[in-house]
Design a protein around this motif. Structure first.
Motif, PDB file in Angstrom:
ATOM      1  N   GLY A   1       5.012  10.568  -5.913  1.00 17.36           N
ATOM      2  CA  GLY A   1       6.045   9.561  -6.809  1.00 17.36           C
ATOM      3  C   GLY A   1       6.661  10.524  -7.822  1.00 17.36           C
ATOM      4  N   LEU A   2       5.786  11.081  -8.748  1.00 13.39           N
ATOM      5  CA  LEU A   2       6.337  11.807 -10.371  1.00 13.39           C
ATOM      6  C   LEU A   2       7.048  13.396  -9.662  1.00 13.39           C
ATOM      7  N   TYR A   3       6.085  13.631  -7.957  1.00  8.78           N
ATOM      8  CA  TYR A   3       6.927  14.442  -8.152  1.00  8.78           C
ATOM      9  C   TYR A   3       8.055  14.845  -7.284  1.00  8.78           C
ATOM     10  N   LYS A   4       8.175  13.607  -6.469  1.00 10.49           N
ATOM     11  CA  LYS A   4      10.362  13.675  -6.242  1.00 10.49           C
ATOM     12  C   LYS A   4      10.937  12.914  -7.422  1.00 10.49           C
ATOM     13  N   ALA A   5      10.851  12.352  -8.698  1.00 11.48           N
ATOM     14  CA  ALA A   5      10.763  12.453  -9.373  1.00 11.48           C
ATOM     15  C   ALA A   5      11.750  13.879 -10.358  1.00 11.48           C
TER      16      ALA A   5
ATOM     17  N   LYS B   1      13.565   3.907  -9.738  1.00 16.87           N
ATOM     18  CA  LYS B   1      14.455   4.511  -8.463  1.00 16.87           C
ATOM     19  C   LYS B   1      13.159   4.128  -7.186  1.00 16.87           C
ATOM     20  N   GLY B   2      12.262   3.726  -8.252  1.00  8.41           N
ATOM     21  CA  GLY B   2      11.620   2.681  -6.852  1.00  8.41           C
ATOM     22  C   GLY B   2      10.677   4.809  -5.566  1.00  8.41           C
ATOM     23  N   PHE B   3      10.701   4.839  -7.068  1.00 11.78           N
ATOM     24  CA  PHE B   3       9.789   6.380  -5.999  1.00 11.78           C
ATOM     25  C   PHE B   3       8.048   5.615  -5.490  1.00 11.78           C
ATOM     26  N   PHE B   4       7.538   5.327  -6.657  1.00 10.85           N
ATOM     27  CA  PHE B   4       6.121   4.233  -6.486  1.00 10.85           C
ATOM     28  C   PHE B   4       6.031   3.375  -5.974  1.00 10.85           C
ATOM     29  N   LYS B   5       7.423   2.615  -5.623  1.00 14.03           N
ATOM     30  CA  LYS B   5       7.293   1.359  -4.227  1.00 14.03           C
ATOM     31  C   LYS B   5       7.085   2.553  -3.180  1.00 14.03           C
ATOM     32  N   GLU B   6       8.190   3.089  -2.993  1.00 11.32           N
ATOM     33  CA  GLU B   6       7.286   3.899  -1.057  1.00 11.32           C
ATOM     34  C   GLU B   6       6.696   4.160  -0.913  1.00 11.32           C
ATOM     35  N   GLN B   7       5.356   5.008  -2.136  1.00  8.78           N
ATOM     36  CA  GLN B   7       4.293   4.951  -1.969  1.00  8.78           C
ATOM     37  C   GLN B   7       3.449   4.177  -1.725  1.00  8.78           C
ATOM     38  N   GLY B   8       4.229   3.184  -1.814  1.00  7.46           N
ATOM     39  CA  GLY B   8       3.060   1.659  -1.882  1.00  7.46           C
ATOM     40  C   GLY B   8       2.387   1.406  -2.990  1.00  7.46           C
TER      41      GLY B   8
ATOM     42  N   LEU C   1      10.369  11.748 -19.058  1.00  2.32           N
ATOM     43  CA  LEU C   1      11.793  11.325 -17.941  1.00  2.32           C
ATOM     44  C   LEU C   1      11.128  10.954 -16.868  1.00  2.32           C
ATOM     45  N   PRO C   2      10.775  12.211 -16.424  1.00  6.30           N
ATOM     46  CA  PRO C   2       9.858  11.687 -14.928  1.00  6.30           C
ATOM     47  C   PRO C   2       9.387  10.910 -14.602  1.00  6.30           C
ATOM     48  N   LEU C   3       8.360  10.255 -15.347  1.00  2.00           N
ATOM     49  CA  LEU C   3       8.091   8.127 -15.098  1.00  2.00           C
ATOM     50  C   LEU C   3       9.298   7.347 -14.676  1.00  2.00           C
ATOM     51  N   THR C   4       9.707   7.481 -16.386  1.00  2.00           N
ATOM     52  CA  THR C   4      11.005   6.678 -15.796  1.00  2.00           C
ATOM     53  C   THR C   4      11.777   6.632 -14.629  1.00  2.00           C
ATOM     54  N   ILE C   5      11.890   8.043 -14.508  1.00  2.78           N
ATOM     55  CA  ILE C   5      12.705   8.103 -12.833  1.00  2.78           C
ATOM     56  C   ILE C   5      12.046   7.507 -12.041  1.00  2.78           C
ATOM     57  N   ALA C   6      11.292   7.837 -12.383  1.00  2.00           N
ATOM     58  CA  ALA C   6      10.117   7.572 -11.013  1.00  2.00           C
ATOM     59  C   ALA C   6       9.899   5.948 -10.521  1.00  2.00           C
ATOM     60  N   GLU C   7      10.408   4.917 -11.352  1.00  2.00           N
ATOM     61  CA  GLU C   7       9.908   4.054 -11.571  1.00  2.00           C
ATOM     62  C   GLU C   7      11.349   2.991 -11.545  1.00  2.00           C
TER      63      GLU C   7
ATOM     64  N   THR D   1      -4.526   7.142  -3.713  1.00  2.00           N
ATOM     65  CA  THR D   1      -3.803   6.586  -4.705  1.00  2.00           C
ATOM     66  C   THR D   1      -3.318   7.817  -5.580  1.00  2.00           C
ATOM     67  N   VAL D   2      -4.403   8.505  -6.127  1.00  2.00           N
ATOM     68  CA  VAL D   2      -3.461   9.901  -6.601  1.00  2.00           C
ATOM     69  C   VAL D   2      -2.588  10.386  -6.253  1.00  2.00           C
ATOM     70  N   GLN D   3      -2.932  10.581  -5.160  1.00  2.00           N
ATOM     71  CA  GLN D   3      -1.770  11.152  -4.341  1.00  2.00           C
ATOM     72  C   GLN D   3      -0.794  10.899  -4.406  1.00  2.00           C
ATOM     73  N   ALA D   4      -0.234   9.376  -4.007  1.00  3.17           N
ATOM     74  CA  ALA D   4       0.703   8.362  -4.011  1.00  3.17           C
ATOM     75  C   ALA D   4       1.719   8.342  -5.375  1.00  3.17           C
ATOM     76  N   VAL D   5       0.412   8.337  -5.995  1.00  2.84           N
ATOM     77  CA  VAL D   5       1.134   8.731  -8.044  1.00  2.84           C
ATOM     78  C   VAL D   5       1.548   9.381  -8.011  1.00  2.84           C
ATOM     79  N   THR D   6       1.538  10.738  -7.484  1.00  2.91           N
ATOM     80  CA  THR D   6       1.758  12.004  -8.050  1.00  2.91           C
ATOM     81  C   THR D   6       2.789  12.295  -6.769  1.00  2.91           C
TER      82      THR D   6
END
Length: 340
Positions: free
Chosen positions: A248-252, A52-59, A44-50, A241-246
Protein backbone atom coordinates in the motif's frame (compact mmCIF):
# COMPACT_ATOMS: atom_id res chain seq x y z
CA UNK A 1 -6.80 -31.81 -26.18
CA UNK A 2 -10.37 -33.00 -25.46
CA UNK A 3 -13.02 -30.59 -24.15
CA UNK A 4 -13.02 -32.46 -20.83
CA UNK A 5 -9.26 -32.04 -20.45
CA UNK A 6 -9.52 -28.36 -21.33
CA UNK A 7 -12.17 -27.87 -18.65
CA UNK A 8 -10.10 -29.83 -16.13
CA UNK A 9 -6.98 -27.79 -16.95
CA UNK A 10 -8.90 -24.51 -16.65
CA UNK A 11 -10.41 -25.60 -13.33
CA UNK A 12 -6.97 -26.56 -12.01
CA UNK A 13 -5.59 -23.19 -13.07
CA UNK A 14 -8.41 -21.40 -11.26
CA UNK A 15 -7.77 -23.43 -8.13
CA UNK A 16 -4.07 -22.60 -8.24
CA UNK A 17 -4.83 -18.91 -8.76
CA UNK A 18 -7.25 -18.95 -5.88
CA UNK A 19 -4.76 -20.77 -3.66
CA UNK A 20 -2.06 -18.25 -4.51
CA UNK A 21 -4.37 -15.35 -3.75
CA UNK A 22 -5.39 -16.97 -0.46
CA UNK A 23 -1.75 -17.57 0.47
CA UNK A 24 -1.03 -13.89 -0.07
CA UNK A 25 -4.01 -12.66 1.95
CA UNK A 26 -3.03 -10.79 5.12
CA UNK A 27 -3.12 -13.00 8.22
CA UNK A 28 -4.14 -9.95 10.28
CA UNK A 29 -6.55 -7.60 8.50
CA UNK A 30 -6.91 -5.07 11.31
CA UNK A 31 -3.60 -3.24 11.65
CA UNK A 32 -2.73 -0.53 14.17
CA UNK A 33 -0.22 1.92 12.70
CA UNK A 34 1.52 4.74 14.58
CA UNK A 35 2.97 7.96 13.18
CA UNK A 36 4.35 11.15 14.70
CA UNK A 37 2.97 14.15 12.83
CA UNK A 38 0.89 12.65 10.03
CA UNK A 39 0.10 16.02 8.42
CA UNK A 40 3.79 16.67 7.78
CA UNK A 41 5.00 16.00 4.24
CA UNK A 42 7.62 13.69 5.75
CA UNK A 43 4.74 11.20 6.01
CA UNK A 44 2.87 12.08 2.81
CA UNK A 45 3.03 8.48 1.46
CA UNK A 46 1.01 7.33 4.48
CA UNK A 47 -1.73 9.90 3.92
CA UNK A 48 -1.86 9.08 0.19
CA UNK A 49 -2.11 5.33 0.87
CA UNK A 50 -4.96 6.02 3.28
CA UNK A 51 -6.86 8.56 1.13
CA UNK A 52 -6.49 6.66 -2.16
CA UNK A 53 -7.64 3.39 -0.61
CA UNK A 54 -4.37 1.55 -1.24
CA UNK A 55 -4.53 -0.24 2.12
CA UNK A 56 -8.11 -1.30 1.46
CA UNK A 57 -7.01 -2.72 -1.89
CA UNK A 58 -4.63 -4.97 0.02
CA UNK A 59 -7.42 -6.31 2.22
CA UNK A 60 -6.42 -4.22 5.24
CA UNK A 61 -8.27 -2.06 7.72
CA UNK A 62 -5.52 0.24 9.00
CA UNK A 63 -6.21 2.26 12.14
CA UNK A 64 -3.78 5.21 12.25
CA UNK A 65 -2.78 6.79 15.57
CA UNK A 66 -1.13 10.19 15.20
CA UNK A 67 1.31 11.32 17.91
CA UNK A 68 3.19 14.57 18.51
CA UNK A 69 6.49 13.04 17.33
CA UNK A 70 8.16 9.85 16.18
CA UNK A 71 9.54 9.00 19.61
CA UNK A 72 5.97 8.57 20.85
CA UNK A 73 4.96 6.18 18.09
CA UNK A 74 8.11 4.14 18.76
CA UNK A 75 7.03 3.84 22.39
CA UNK A 76 3.66 2.54 21.23
CA UNK A 77 5.31 -0.17 19.14
CA UNK A 78 7.61 -1.25 21.97
CA UNK A 79 4.71 -1.21 24.41
CA UNK A 80 2.55 -3.39 22.16
CA UNK A 81 -0.28 -0.95 21.44
CA UNK A 82 0.82 -0.63 17.79
CA UNK A 83 1.59 -3.23 15.12
CA UNK A 84 3.66 -1.09 12.74
CA UNK A 85 5.08 2.43 12.59
CA UNK A 86 5.99 4.94 9.93
CA UNK A 87 8.93 6.75 11.52
CA UNK A 88 12.59 7.66 11.19
CA UNK A 89 15.01 4.91 10.13
CA UNK A 90 17.42 5.85 12.93
CA UNK A 91 15.01 4.36 15.49
CA UNK A 92 15.75 0.88 14.15
CA UNK A 93 19.48 1.36 14.89
CA UNK A 94 18.78 2.68 18.38
CA UNK A 95 16.51 -0.25 19.18
CA UNK A 96 18.93 -2.85 17.78
CA UNK A 97 21.63 -1.39 20.04
CA UNK A 98 19.26 -1.93 22.99
CA UNK A 99 18.52 -5.53 22.02
CA UNK A 100 15.09 -4.74 20.54
CA UNK A 101 14.75 -6.39 17.11
CA UNK A 102 13.02 -3.61 15.20
CA UNK A 103 13.41 -3.66 11.40
CA UNK A 104 12.54 -1.29 8.57
CA UNK A 105 10.81 -2.94 5.61
CA UNK A 106 10.29 0.02 3.26
CA UNK A 107 12.04 3.36 2.79
CA UNK A 108 9.60 6.24 2.35
CA UNK A 109 12.09 9.12 2.35
CA UNK A 110 15.61 9.08 0.90
CA UNK A 111 16.50 12.51 2.30
CA UNK A 112 15.43 13.67 5.78
CA UNK A 113 13.62 16.77 4.51
CA UNK A 114 14.38 18.42 7.86
CA UNK A 115 15.27 22.10 7.88
CA UNK A 116 16.90 24.10 10.67
CA UNK A 117 15.84 27.73 10.71
CA UNK A 118 16.92 30.53 13.04
CA UNK A 119 14.24 33.00 14.17
CA UNK A 120 14.53 36.41 12.51
CA UNK A 121 15.39 38.07 15.83
CA UNK A 122 18.55 35.91 16.01
CA UNK A 123 19.29 35.67 12.30
CA UNK A 124 21.83 38.50 12.08
CA UNK A 125 23.93 37.13 14.95
CA UNK A 126 23.99 33.56 13.57
CA UNK A 127 27.27 32.74 11.80
CA UNK A 128 27.71 28.97 12.30
CA UNK A 129 26.10 26.02 14.15
CA UNK A 130 28.19 26.99 17.19
CA UNK A 131 25.76 29.86 17.61
CA UNK A 132 22.99 27.38 18.44
CA UNK A 133 24.57 27.08 21.88
CA UNK A 134 22.18 28.30 24.54
CA UNK A 135 19.26 28.60 22.13
CA UNK A 136 15.71 27.37 22.67
CA UNK A 137 15.16 25.09 19.66
CA UNK A 138 11.75 23.79 18.64
CA UNK A 139 11.47 20.17 17.47
CA UNK A 140 8.46 17.98 16.69
CA UNK A 141 9.07 16.06 19.93
CA UNK A 142 12.16 15.44 22.09
CA UNK A 143 13.97 12.33 20.85
CA UNK A 144 12.47 12.55 17.36
CA UNK A 145 14.42 12.85 14.12
CA UNK A 146 14.15 16.65 14.12
CA UNK A 147 15.90 16.59 17.52
CA UNK A 148 18.52 14.07 16.38
CA UNK A 149 19.54 16.19 13.40
CA UNK A 150 20.32 19.18 15.62
CA UNK A 151 22.20 16.92 18.03
CA UNK A 152 24.39 15.87 15.12
CA UNK A 153 24.84 19.47 14.02
CA UNK A 154 26.00 20.40 17.53
CA UNK A 155 28.32 17.38 17.75
CA UNK A 156 30.11 18.43 14.54
CA UNK A 157 30.97 21.68 16.34
CA UNK A 158 32.21 19.95 19.48
CA UNK A 159 29.01 20.68 21.40
CA UNK A 160 26.58 18.32 23.13
CA UNK A 161 22.76 18.12 23.17
CA UNK A 162 22.91 19.69 26.63
CA UNK A 163 24.30 22.90 25.08
CA UNK A 164 20.82 23.80 23.77
CA UNK A 165 17.27 23.55 25.07
CA UNK A 166 14.87 21.43 23.02
CA UNK A 167 11.16 22.14 23.12
CA UNK A 168 8.53 19.87 21.61
CA UNK A 169 6.21 21.97 19.46
CA UNK A 170 4.31 19.23 17.61
CA UNK A 171 3.47 19.83 13.98
CA UNK A 172 1.84 22.43 11.75
CA UNK A 173 -0.02 25.25 13.50
CA UNK A 174 1.60 24.84 16.93
CA UNK A 175 5.10 24.91 15.44
CA UNK A 176 4.40 28.01 13.37
CA UNK A 177 2.85 29.76 16.36
CA UNK A 178 5.84 28.97 18.58
CA UNK A 179 8.16 30.84 16.21
CA UNK A 180 5.80 33.72 15.53
CA UNK A 181 5.14 34.23 19.26
CA UNK A 182 8.85 34.47 20.03
CA UNK A 183 8.93 31.30 22.16
CA UNK A 184 11.85 29.89 20.16
CA UNK A 185 15.26 31.02 18.98
CA UNK A 186 15.40 28.37 16.26
CA UNK A 187 13.41 25.47 14.89
CA UNK A 188 14.20 22.07 13.38
CA UNK A 189 11.13 20.99 11.44
CA UNK A 190 9.55 19.76 8.25
CA UNK A 191 7.22 20.77 5.44
CA UNK A 192 4.78 22.48 5.21
CA UNK A 193 5.86 24.32 8.38
CA UNK A 194 9.17 25.41 6.85
CA UNK A 195 7.75 26.88 3.64
CA UNK A 196 5.23 28.83 5.70
CA UNK A 197 7.91 30.31 7.97
CA UNK A 198 10.27 30.96 5.05
CA UNK A 199 7.66 32.81 3.05
CA UNK A 200 6.63 34.97 6.00
CA UNK A 201 10.27 35.82 6.72
CA UNK A 202 10.07 34.49 10.27
CA UNK A 203 13.15 32.26 9.91
CA UNK A 204 16.51 32.18 8.18
CA UNK A 205 17.26 28.68 6.87
CA UNK A 206 20.72 27.50 7.96
CA UNK A 207 20.51 23.73 7.24
CA UNK A 208 18.37 22.20 4.50
CA UNK A 209 18.07 18.44 3.90
CA UNK A 210 15.19 18.67 1.45
CA UNK A 211 17.71 18.23 -1.35
CA UNK A 212 20.46 15.76 -2.17
CA UNK A 213 23.01 18.58 -2.07
CA UNK A 214 21.92 19.76 1.37
CA UNK A 215 21.87 16.22 2.72
CA UNK A 216 25.39 15.50 1.45
CA UNK A 217 26.64 18.83 2.81
CA UNK A 218 25.53 17.86 6.31
CA UNK A 219 26.09 14.11 6.41
CA UNK A 220 28.70 13.57 3.71
CA UNK A 221 26.39 11.14 1.92
CA UNK A 222 22.83 9.83 1.76
CA UNK A 223 20.73 9.61 4.90
CA UNK A 224 17.47 7.61 4.83
CA UNK A 225 14.53 9.29 6.52
CA UNK A 226 11.00 7.96 7.06
CA UNK A 227 10.52 4.21 6.82
CA UNK A 228 7.93 1.60 7.66
CA UNK A 229 9.27 -0.35 10.63
CA UNK A 230 8.02 -3.29 12.68
CA UNK A 231 9.11 -5.84 15.26
CA UNK A 232 10.90 -8.90 13.89
CA UNK A 233 8.47 -11.23 15.65
CA UNK A 234 5.56 -9.48 13.91
CA UNK A 235 7.29 -10.06 10.56
CA UNK A 236 7.70 -13.75 11.41
CA UNK A 237 4.10 -14.17 12.56
CA UNK A 238 2.35 -12.01 9.93
CA UNK A 239 4.54 -11.85 6.80
CA UNK A 240 1.60 -11.41 4.42
CA UNK A 241 0.26 -8.57 6.56
CA UNK A 242 3.63 -6.82 6.49
CA UNK A 243 3.73 -7.32 2.72
CA UNK A 244 0.23 -5.87 2.34
CA UNK A 245 1.10 -2.71 4.34
CA UNK A 246 4.32 -2.40 2.33
CA UNK A 247 2.43 -2.76 -0.94
CA UNK A 248 0.00 0.00 0.00
CA UNK A 249 2.78 2.43 0.87
CA UNK A 250 4.86 1.45 -2.15
CA UNK A 251 1.90 2.21 -4.42
CA UNK A 252 1.61 5.60 -2.72
CA UNK A 253 5.29 6.33 -3.47
CA UNK A 254 4.70 5.51 -7.14
CA UNK A 255 1.61 7.70 -7.23
CA UNK A 256 3.46 10.65 -5.66
CA UNK A 257 6.21 10.45 -8.27
CA UNK A 258 3.69 10.99 -11.07
CA UNK A 259 1.28 13.38 -9.34
CA UNK A 260 1.46 17.16 -9.55
CA UNK A 261 1.53 19.33 -6.42
CA UNK A 262 -2.02 20.37 -7.29
CA UNK A 263 -3.21 16.75 -7.42
CA UNK A 264 -1.54 16.02 -4.09
CA UNK A 265 -3.08 19.10 -2.46
CA UNK A 266 -6.50 17.99 -3.73
CA UNK A 267 -6.03 14.53 -2.15
CA UNK A 268 -4.92 15.35 1.39
CA UNK A 269 -7.38 16.49 4.10
CA UNK A 270 -8.39 20.15 3.91
CA UNK A 271 -6.80 20.93 7.28
CA UNK A 272 -3.35 19.92 5.97
CA UNK A 273 -3.39 23.00 3.73
CA UNK A 274 -3.23 25.33 6.77
CA UNK A 275 -5.64 27.66 5.03
CA UNK A 276 -3.25 28.31 2.16
CA UNK A 277 -3.46 25.85 -0.73
CA UNK A 278 -0.82 27.58 -2.87
CA UNK A 279 1.64 27.47 0.03
CA UNK A 280 0.99 23.77 0.53
CA UNK A 281 1.60 23.16 -3.17
CA UNK A 282 4.91 25.01 -2.87
CA UNK A 283 5.85 22.83 0.11
CA UNK A 284 4.98 19.72 -1.91
CA UNK A 285 7.18 20.92 -4.77
CA UNK A 286 10.05 21.48 -2.33
CA UNK A 287 9.53 18.04 -0.79
CA UNK A 288 9.14 15.88 -3.90
CA UNK A 289 12.86 15.09 -4.27
CA UNK A 290 12.92 13.62 -0.76
CA UNK A 291 10.67 10.63 -1.45
CA UNK A 292 12.16 7.22 -2.08
CA UNK A 293 12.00 5.94 -5.65
CA UNK A 294 12.71 2.28 -4.91
CA UNK A 295 11.70 1.72 -1.29
CA UNK A 296 15.17 0.28 -0.66
CA UNK A 297 17.73 1.66 1.80
CA UNK A 298 21.30 1.67 0.53
CA UNK A 299 24.12 0.24 2.64
CA UNK A 300 25.88 3.61 2.49
CA UNK A 301 22.74 5.28 3.81
CA UNK A 302 22.56 2.86 6.75
CA UNK A 303 26.20 3.50 7.59
CA UNK A 304 25.77 7.26 7.28
CA UNK A 305 22.92 7.21 9.80
CA UNK A 306 24.82 4.97 12.22
CA UNK A 307 27.91 7.19 12.01
CA UNK A 308 25.72 10.23 12.68
CA UNK A 309 24.20 8.70 15.81
CA UNK A 310 27.62 7.69 17.16
CA UNK A 311 28.71 11.31 17.03
CA UNK A 312 26.43 12.48 19.82
CA UNK A 313 24.82 9.48 21.52
CA UNK A 314 26.96 7.99 24.32
CA UNK A 315 24.89 4.79 24.25
CA UNK A 316 25.83 4.18 20.63
CA UNK A 317 29.50 5.23 20.61
CA UNK A 318 30.77 1.74 21.48
CA UNK A 319 27.80 -0.22 20.13
CA UNK A 320 28.12 -3.01 17.59
CA UNK A 321 24.94 -2.98 15.54
CA UNK A 322 24.68 -5.30 12.55
CA UNK A 323 23.12 -2.89 10.06
CA UNK A 324 21.77 -5.79 7.99
CA UNK A 325 19.38 -6.41 10.91
CA UNK A 326 17.92 -2.90 10.64
CA UNK A 327 16.37 -3.37 7.19
CA UNK A 328 14.63 -6.35 5.60
CA UNK A 329 14.56 -5.64 1.83
CA UNK A 330 12.36 -8.60 0.87
CA UNK A 331 9.09 -6.71 1.20
CA UNK A 332 10.12 -3.67 -0.85
CA UNK A 333 11.50 -5.93 -3.57
CA UNK A 334 8.29 -7.96 -3.66
CA UNK A 335 6.19 -4.78 -3.77
CA UNK A 336 8.14 -3.64 -6.84
CA UNK A 337 7.17 -6.91 -8.54
CA UNK A 338 3.48 -7.01 -7.67
CA UNK A 339 2.31 -3.40 -7.34
CA UNK A 340 1.01 -1.88 -10.56
Amino acid sequence: MSPFKLIATAAAALLLTGAAAFAQAPEKKDVKLGVGGKALLYYLPLTIAERKGFFKEQGLDVEISDFAGGAKSLQGLIGGSLDVVTGAYEHTIRMQAKGQDIRAVLELGRFPGIVVGVAKAKADSYKSPKDLKGMKIGVTAPGSSTNMLVNFLLAKEGLTPQDASFIGVGSAQSAVAAIKNGQLDAISHLEPVISMLERSGDIKVVVDTRTEEGTKALFGGSNPAAVLYVKKDFIDKYPNTVQAVTNGLYKALQWIQKASPEEIAATVPEEYLLGDKSLYELAVKNSKPTYSQTGLISESGMKSTYDMLKQFDPELKESKVNLADTFDPRFAKKAAEVVK
